[in-house]
Write an enzyme that holds these catalytic residues in place. Structure first.
Site, PDB file in Angstrom:
ATOM      1  N   GLU A  46     -26.368  19.928 -39.811  1.00 54.42           N
ATOM      2  CA  GLU A  46     -26.178  18.869 -38.819  1.00 54.42           C
ATOM      3  C   GLU A  46     -26.332  19.423 -37.412  1.00 54.42           C
ATOM      4  O   GLU A  46     -25.849  20.531 -37.127  1.00 54.42           O
ATOM      5  CB  GLU A  46     -24.771  18.257 -38.955  1.00 54.42           C
ATOM      6  CG  GLU A  46     -24.455  17.721 -40.328  1.00 54.42           C
ATOM      7  CD  GLU A  46     -22.956  17.535 -40.548  1.00 54.42           C
ATOM      8  OE1 GLU A  46     -22.568  17.300 -41.709  1.00 54.42           O
ATOM      9  OE2 GLU A  46     -22.177  17.639 -39.580  1.00 54.42           O
ATOM     10  N   LYS A  89     -25.191  20.164 -33.839  1.00 55.92           N
ATOM     11  CA  LYS A  89     -23.851  20.257 -33.265  1.00 55.92           C
ATOM     12  C   LYS A  89     -23.860  19.549 -31.910  1.00 55.92           C
ATOM     13  O   LYS A  89     -24.299  20.101 -30.909  1.00 55.92           O
ATOM     14  CB  LYS A  89     -23.414  21.709 -33.113  1.00 55.92           C
ATOM     15  CG  LYS A  89     -21.958  21.844 -32.712  1.00 55.92           C
ATOM     16  CD  LYS A  89     -21.524  23.306 -32.651  1.00 55.92           C
ATOM     17  CE  LYS A  89     -20.035  23.390 -32.336  1.00 55.92           C
ATOM     18  NZ  LYS A  89     -19.697  22.765 -31.053  1.00 55.92           N
ATOM     19  N   ASP A  98     -22.859  18.063 -28.412  1.00 53.90           N
ATOM     20  CA  ASP A  98     -22.033  18.567 -27.319  1.00 53.90           C
ATOM     21  C   ASP A  98     -21.312  17.388 -26.685  1.00 53.90           C
ATOM     22  O   ASP A  98     -21.670  16.909 -25.610  1.00 53.90           O
ATOM     23  CB  ASP A  98     -22.919  19.287 -26.294  1.00 53.90           C
ATOM     24  CG  ASP A  98     -22.093  20.142 -25.340  1.00 53.90           C
ATOM     25  OD1 ASP A  98     -22.639  20.580 -24.324  1.00 53.90           O
ATOM     26  OD2 ASP A  98     -20.894  20.381 -25.627  1.00 53.90           O
ATOM     27  N   TYR A 147     -19.792  12.531 -38.361  1.00 51.74           N
ATOM     28  CA  TYR A 147     -20.184  13.748 -39.069  1.00 51.74           C
ATOM     29  C   TYR A 147     -19.293  14.082 -40.268  1.00 51.74           C
ATOM     30  O   TYR A 147     -19.489  15.120 -40.911  1.00 51.74           O
ATOM     31  CB  TYR A 147     -20.199  14.937 -38.117  1.00 51.74           C
ATOM     32  CG  TYR A 147     -18.874  15.238 -37.454  1.00 51.74           C
ATOM     33  CD1 TYR A 147     -18.628  14.835 -36.145  1.00 51.74           C
ATOM     34  CD2 TYR A 147     -17.871  15.938 -38.110  1.00 51.74           C
ATOM     35  CE1 TYR A 147     -17.430  15.107 -35.516  1.00 51.74           C
ATOM     36  CE2 TYR A 147     -16.671  16.222 -37.501  1.00 51.74           C
ATOM     37  CZ  TYR A 147     -16.454  15.805 -36.199  1.00 51.74           C
ATOM     38  OH  TYR A 147     -15.256  16.085 -35.584  1.00 51.74           O
ATOM     39  N   LYS A 181     -24.539  28.751 -33.197  1.00 50.86           N
ATOM     40  CA  LYS A 181     -24.826  28.340 -31.829  1.00 50.86           C
ATOM     41  C   LYS A 181     -26.221  28.789 -31.407  1.00 50.86           C
ATOM     42  O   LYS A 181     -26.745  29.803 -31.885  1.00 50.86           O
ATOM     43  CB  LYS A 181     -23.778  28.918 -30.864  1.00 50.86           C
ATOM     44  CG  LYS A 181     -22.340  28.574 -31.222  1.00 50.86           C
ATOM     45  CD  LYS A 181     -22.060  27.093 -31.146  1.00 50.86           C
ATOM     46  CE  LYS A 181     -21.861  26.604 -29.739  1.00 50.86           C
ATOM     47  NZ  LYS A 181     -20.611  27.062 -29.113  1.00 50.86           N
ATOM     48  N   CYS A 231      -5.241  42.586   0.274  1.00 57.12           N
ATOM     49  CA  CYS A 231      -5.391  41.245  -0.293  1.00 57.12           C
ATOM     50  C   CYS A 231      -6.020  40.325   0.749  1.00 57.12           C
ATOM     51  O   CYS A 231      -5.542  40.268   1.896  1.00 57.12           O
ATOM     52  CB  CYS A 231      -4.025  40.706  -0.710  1.00 57.12           C
ATOM     53  SG  CYS A 231      -4.076  38.987  -1.288  1.00 57.12           S
ATOM     54  N   CYS A 235      -2.962  37.547   1.632  1.00 61.12           N
ATOM     55  CA  CYS A 235      -1.679  37.891   2.274  1.00 61.12           C
ATOM     56  C   CYS A 235      -1.701  39.231   2.994  1.00 61.12           C
ATOM     57  O   CYS A 235      -0.692  39.647   3.569  1.00 61.12           O
ATOM     58  CB  CYS A 235      -0.561  37.868   1.239  1.00 61.12           C
ATOM     59  SG  CYS A 235      -0.680  39.202   0.014  1.00 61.12           S
ATOM     60  N   CYS A 237      -2.959  42.377  -6.456  1.00 66.64           N
ATOM     61  CA  CYS A 237      -2.109  42.193  -5.285  1.00 66.64           C
ATOM     62  C   CYS A 237      -0.670  42.232  -5.779  1.00 66.64           C
ATOM     63  O   CYS A 237      -0.272  41.381  -6.579  1.00 66.64           O
ATOM     64  CB  CYS A 237      -2.402  40.853  -4.607  1.00 66.64           C
ATOM     65  SG  CYS A 237      -1.212  40.440  -3.300  1.00 66.64           S
ATOM     66  N   CYS A 281       2.604  36.106  -2.525  1.00 71.60           N
ATOM     67  CA  CYS A 281       1.243  35.799  -2.063  1.00 71.60           C
ATOM     68  C   CYS A 281       0.942  34.327  -2.360  1.00 71.60           C
ATOM     69  O   CYS A 281       1.106  33.861  -3.501  1.00 71.60           O
ATOM     70  CB  CYS A 281       0.236  36.693  -2.773  1.00 71.60           C
ATOM     71  SG  CYS A 281      -1.496  36.319  -2.415  1.00 71.60           S
TER      72      CYS A 281
END
Length: 676
Positions: free
Chosen positions: A120, A122, A124, A234, A322, A416, A419, A434, A439
């Site tokens: 079948e 597949k 989406d 299905y 897939k 960072c 911050c 960080c 933060c």
């Protein structure tokens, strides 16, 4: 004198004939794609039925074509439990993985013959479950977590490719039937939908699947009715009043009942033929009017499906092969770093927008500093990106032949970007962090996680709103959400009285989450949804989990030293203790996890030793926990069953000494109701 009784009978008969005619022509048009009348003739029939039902409301029936859109908007979606779970599928991304599928099945069943398969496309889209009772559509639900979904019956009724009543001309309808299908939007219709939304100033949907999911979750069915949704069926779940011997028979029978089945569904013998079908369909993929992302391969015999059984989350008798990852070439305009809720600093490529697998992307993760260096990704580089398995985009490689010399190498910042705290990279770790728990970037991500669907599921609390709440100083931790009032939100951008009240009500409505959701929402490092639910089932209450020592956590199958230490560190941290106290003061009441009480395994503790022949150790453990049992790694007086495989270890002698119940693999299979 007019015979009113006679007229009423004639009108009722006419209405019934019109309903039958319209159902028949819907079947010809939407299922067979072979209409017998023009649109104008169809409209005349529909209008006549509408007129009769308007004049004689007592003639309206639940399966009338005029009742596809009925009732006003709902306040929320109710939960629906599927009679048979809607399992996910094991994925294969290479031909080698698929070639191993059949030998694995042969070893499991101890047979040499090739298998017959049903193949079948597949789709989406969005998986749904349609429940028919005595041939009438009774309930329609989303897949949800596989066991429970959302009741979207009124929305599914608006989809004209879903019959409100099953056809019975050639095959009687069963008394009860669960039908599984995939709701989707065709590519051309998706583009029209997005164009219309943009013209109205609304944000465009990211992809057809996103559009289908959003359309199904509209509280107002009239909105869903305006979306171009379709369905392909299905398979089935539970059925009463009809037996099948093969999946192919199921698919053919669904068509006779008026349910839409993909015309590319086929069957074959042997895995080589299944691989060839995959290659053929992959060649047709871009010419199809809808998106598919692979091929589903199912063992045809239902008797063999039963014998093969399921693994922890997927049937052993099916595989999703897939398609190759969708790739595209684009240019890196800039490399930035993003700070996550745990402080992880992740390099991210900002790219020239490009379409990949039907989705326009402009960002791709670069994972960490070492990965950037390994691939040598620079600002200005042309790169190949992909959505492996149609998920988050990533940079596959740099196209060095297109370099001009003006590209700029990446250097991880020392501080960072949010911050300005000096960043750290613990020894032995690839991730830079960080270390500042205050933060604002971490707080924003933490609140987004806390409010997410798998956690507290606070509807409407999106990224933009969270940013405003933090930037305006209204929220300094997740507990502050529960102190918000509508008046606090009104000064913020895009808030009116109604929208402010909706957010406050959504937050208040999250005060009684399941314990598993609450644990996951806390954002404990290494604790995902599955681990959170495992902890909830084992400890039952938040207080019991908070008091657990590392040794107690390590007794739980699936909890290792790293996870156990992280959990214990979280609950020993004074700041986290204060946050939990603040949440409980806000009247949050995590609901104790409930055990499955209707199976022989409920509340029983199992230990495994030796090598099992029919199941992997992980599969056997998953079967126990799925039926409410517990799995331990050591034998004690509290052990209810020791399951013994080939070449057992010292646990066997310990169990004999303690006088415990010992099961071989066949005895274990009998206990859990598994057919060997």
């Amino acid at each position: 004198m007019i015979d009113n009784a006679r007229i009423t009978i004639e009108i009722a008969a006419r209405a019934a004939r019109l309903r039958d005619q319209i159902h028949y022509h819907d079947y010809r048009y939407y299922v067979l794609d072979d209409p017998e009348i023009s649109d104008a003739e169809y409209d005349l029939l529909f209008r006549e039925l509408e007129r009769l039902e308007e004049e004689y409301p007592e003639l309206v029936t639940p399966d009338s074509p005029t009742q596809r859109v009925g009732g006003g908007p709902a306040e929320k979606f109710e939960s629906v439990t599927h009679r048979q779970p809607m399992l996910s599928l094991e994925n294969a991304f290479s031909e080698g993985e698929v070639q191993e599928f059949e030998p694995r099945l042969k070893r499991f069943l101890h047979q040499q013959a090739e298998f017959d398969y049903v193949l079948e496309p597949k789709m989406d889209g969005v998986a749904v479950n349609l429940t028919y009772e005595d041939g009438l559509l009774a309930i329609g639900a989303t897949r949800g977590d596989g066991h429970r979904g959302e009741n979207v019956t009124q929305n599914l009724r608006t989809i004209k490719t879903i019959p409100l009543v099953l056809r019975r001309e050639t095959t009687p309808a069963p008394a009860f039937l669960e039908v599984r299908g995939e709701v989707y939007i065709e590519l051309a219709e998706f583009k029209k939908l997005n164009a219309a939304r943009e013209a109205q100033g609304q944000p465009a949907f990211a992809n057809p699947r996103n559009a289908a999911a959003g359309s199904l979750r509209q509280l107002d069915p009239a909105v869903t009715a305006g979306r171009p949704l379709k369905i392909y069926c299905y398979g089935i779940g539970e059925v009463a009043g009809r037996e099948f011997s093969s999946h192919w028979e199921v698919m053919q029978t669904l068509k006779t009942w008026g349910l839409r089945v993909n015309p590319y569904v086929d069957r074959c013998q042997g895995i080589e033929a299944a691989v060839a079908y995959h290659h053929r369909l992959e060649g047709l993929r871009h010419g199809l009017p809808y998106e598919i992302d692979g091929v589903v391969i199912k063992v045809d015999s239902l008797e063999l499906q039963t014998r093969l059984g399921i693994k922890s989350r997927s049937p052993r008798w099916a595989l999703a092969y897939k398609f190759a990852a969708t790739q595209a070439t684009t240019q890196v305009r800039k490399i930035i770093v993003q700070v996550g809720r745990t402080g992880a600093v992740t390099p991210t490529a900002i790219m020239a927008p490009v379409e990949v697998g039907g989705v326009t992307v402009s960002r791709a993760t670069l994972h960490n500093e070492d990965e950037v260096a390994r691939k040598d990704v620079r600002e200005g580089d042309w790169v190949l990106i992909q959505r492996a398995g149609d998920v988050i985009p990533e940079v596959v490689k740099v196209i060095t032949s297109r370099r001009t010399g003006r590209e700029k190498p990446f250097k991880m910042p020392e501080r960072c970007p949010v911050c300005d705290t000096p960043l750290v990279r613990p020894q032995g770790e690839a991730v830079t962090r960080c270390p500042n728990p205050d933060c604002s970037a971490q707080l924003k991500r933490a609140i987004r996680h806390f409010a997410s669907k798998g956690a507290m599921d606070i509807d409407g609390l999106g990224e933009k709103i969270i940013e405003q709440l933090i930037d305006q100083g209204l929220v300094q931790d997740v507990a502050d959400l529960y102190r918000l009032q509508a008046s606090d939100l009104l000064p913020l951008e895009r808030f009116a009285e109604k929208s402010a009240q909706n957010i406050v009500q959504a937050i208040a409505g999250s005060k009684k989450p399941s314990l598993g959701r609450f644990i996951y929402a806390l954002g404990i490092r290494y604790v995902g949804e599955a681990t959170a639910n495992l902890l909830a089932r084992h400890f039952q209450t938040l207080n019991a989990l908070k008091a657990a020592a590392v040794e107690d956590l390590l007794l739980i199958e699936g909890i290792g030293p790293q996870v156990a230490a992280s959990i214990r560190d979280y609950f020993q941290n004074p700041k986290n203790q204060a946050l939990l106290a603040k949440l409980l003061q806000a009247n949050l009441q995590p609901q104790a996890a409930t055990q499955v009480l209707t199976t022989p395994l409920a509340g029983q503790t199992f230990v495994f030793t030796g090598r099992l022949q029919q199941l992997s150790r992980d599969e056997a453990k998953a079967l126990v926990t799925a039926q409410g049992g517990k799995v331990s790694s050591s034998v004690s007086a509290k052990t209810d069953y020791l399951v013994v495989g080939k070449d057992p270890g010292t646990k066997y002698a310990q169990a004999l000494e303690l006088g415990l119940t010992i099961l071989d693999e066949a005895g274990f299979a009998q206990l859990i109701g598994r057919i060997t």
